[in-house]
Design a protein around this motif. Sequence first.
Motif, PDB file in Angstrom:
ATOM      1  N   HIS A  21      14.412  16.303 -19.690  1.00 40.65           N
ATOM      2  CA  HIS A  21      15.741  15.786 -19.379  1.00 40.65           C
ATOM      3  C   HIS A  21      16.464  16.715 -18.411  1.00 40.65           C
ATOM      4  N   TRP A  22      17.393  16.147 -17.660  1.00 45.64           N
ATOM      5  CA  TRP A  22      18.482  16.881 -17.021  1.00 45.64           C
ATOM      6  C   TRP A  22      19.762  16.221 -17.499  1.00 45.64           C
ATOM      7  N   THR A  23      20.709  17.025 -18.000  1.00 47.24           N
ATOM      8  CA  THR A  23      21.909  16.484 -18.631  1.00 47.24           C
ATOM      9  C   THR A  23      23.154  17.168 -18.095  1.00 47.24           C
ATOM     10  N   CYS A  31      19.331  12.386 -16.306  1.00 47.06           N
ATOM     11  CA  CYS A  31      18.083  11.670 -16.047  1.00 47.06           C
ATOM     12  C   CYS A  31      16.989  12.198 -16.961  1.00 47.06           C
ATOM     13  N   THR A  32      15.991  11.374 -17.163  1.00 47.79           N
ATOM     14  CA  THR A  32      14.849  11.689 -18.025  1.00 47.79           C
ATOM     15  C   THR A  32      13.577  11.357 -17.264  1.00 47.79           C
ATOM     16  N   SER A  74      17.271   7.097 -15.064  1.00 47.32           N
ATOM     17  CA  SER A  74      18.420   7.858 -14.592  1.00 47.32           C
ATOM     18  C   SER A  74      19.724   7.116 -14.787  1.00 47.32           C
ATOM     19  N   ALA A 133      14.461  18.184 -14.109  1.00 49.09           N
ATOM     20  CA  ALA A 133      13.883  17.472 -15.247  1.00 49.09           C
ATOM     21  C   ALA A 133      12.371  17.639 -15.270  1.00 49.09           C
ATOM     22  N   VAL A 150      21.690  12.678 -24.210  1.00 49.14           N
ATOM     23  CA  VAL A 150      20.948  13.575 -23.330  1.00 49.14           C
ATOM     24  C   VAL A 150      20.260  12.737 -22.259  1.00 49.14           C
ATOM     25  N   GLY A 151      19.893  13.400 -21.156  1.00 50.96           N
ATOM     26  CA  GLY A 151      19.125  12.736 -20.115  1.00 50.96           C
ATOM     27  C   GLY A 151      19.775  11.444 -19.661  1.00 50.96           C
ATOM     28  N   THR A 154      22.925  10.030 -21.506  1.00 51.02           N
ATOM     29  CA  THR A 154      24.151  10.816 -21.650  1.00 51.02           C
ATOM     30  C   THR A 154      25.409   9.956 -21.519  1.00 51.02           C
TER      31      THR A 154
END
Length: 334
Positions: A21-23, A31-32, A74, A133, A150-151, A154
């Motif tokens: 993930h990026w959160t 995004c995941t 995303s 990510a 998350v991801g 979110t």
Amino acid sequence: MASDSLTPISITDIEGFSFGHWTDGDAATGCTVIVAPAGATGGVDVRGGAPASRETDLLRPENTVDVVHAVCLSGGSAFGLEAASGVARELERRHIGLDVGPTLVPIVCSSCLFDLAFGDAFTRPDVAAGAAAVCTALDGGADALAEGCVGAGTGATVGKLLGTDRAMKGGLGARAFELGALKVGAIAAVNACGNVVDPDSGAPIAGARDAADGTRIVDLEEGMLRAGADLSMPLDRTNTTISCIVTNARLTKAQATKVAQMAADAYAHVIRPTHTTNDGDTVYVLAAGTIDEGAPDCPLDLIGLAATRALEEALVAGVREATGMHGLPAHCDL
């Protein structure tokens, strides 16, 4: 929801895939990524009326390329497609992709959900977010995948037909099962126009709340029928639930596409209403083919059924694991 013959496992136990993930919690977006470093066979089913996607045509069975290296789910609406470019750049840097001579071209499919009206409309997952990510997926080594806000989940919300002020928080869920040698899992970012219900009982889990005290979830489908010709669905309530099925099965592109079509039934079991004109509902399938060589081929209908069950549970988990954010309550708050 799950049959006794399906044994729950962590989605990270399915060989051939890595997840990250990026959160951005402040901006309520993220995004995941689902990475298949050795490549996977892909399929897709798009049933919503407003998809934001990349490389879905490539997955058509008659088209040439038959390998996918990542799926990026995303936030950010169409702007979020930029994150997939970051995924591709980071995979190329790691020498993962389709050999075209001068370099390797990673095949990255992507779909986005609409979260611009929830947090900061001008912060979206970008190239750096997609690359980050991938780094989390390939360098993190996590035994379990974080769920909830998350991801891609979110900024997800559900039950928006009566207005965003009466909606509830959605999120990201991941669930997986094994059946003998077969392993099937699902990741879903739940950002539906409709309510989320228990697929067995039909009882509401999260969705549009009543105007009186905001603690009761109203029946949106019945409300739509009562509204009749007066029903309106303005674009500021745009939605979209995006998912990815992963399996260790050996599938062709046509078979992966069929599994995606079958698994999409989970949306109808859990989200009411679903596949509306303002949803871009999409289901990807990635088949790594890492199942034991000696294992018999699983019937396609069995794989599709297991995928449907996994996606049902992932959709429910996406709202059960969510927490209240930016003034909207979650299931746990009610």
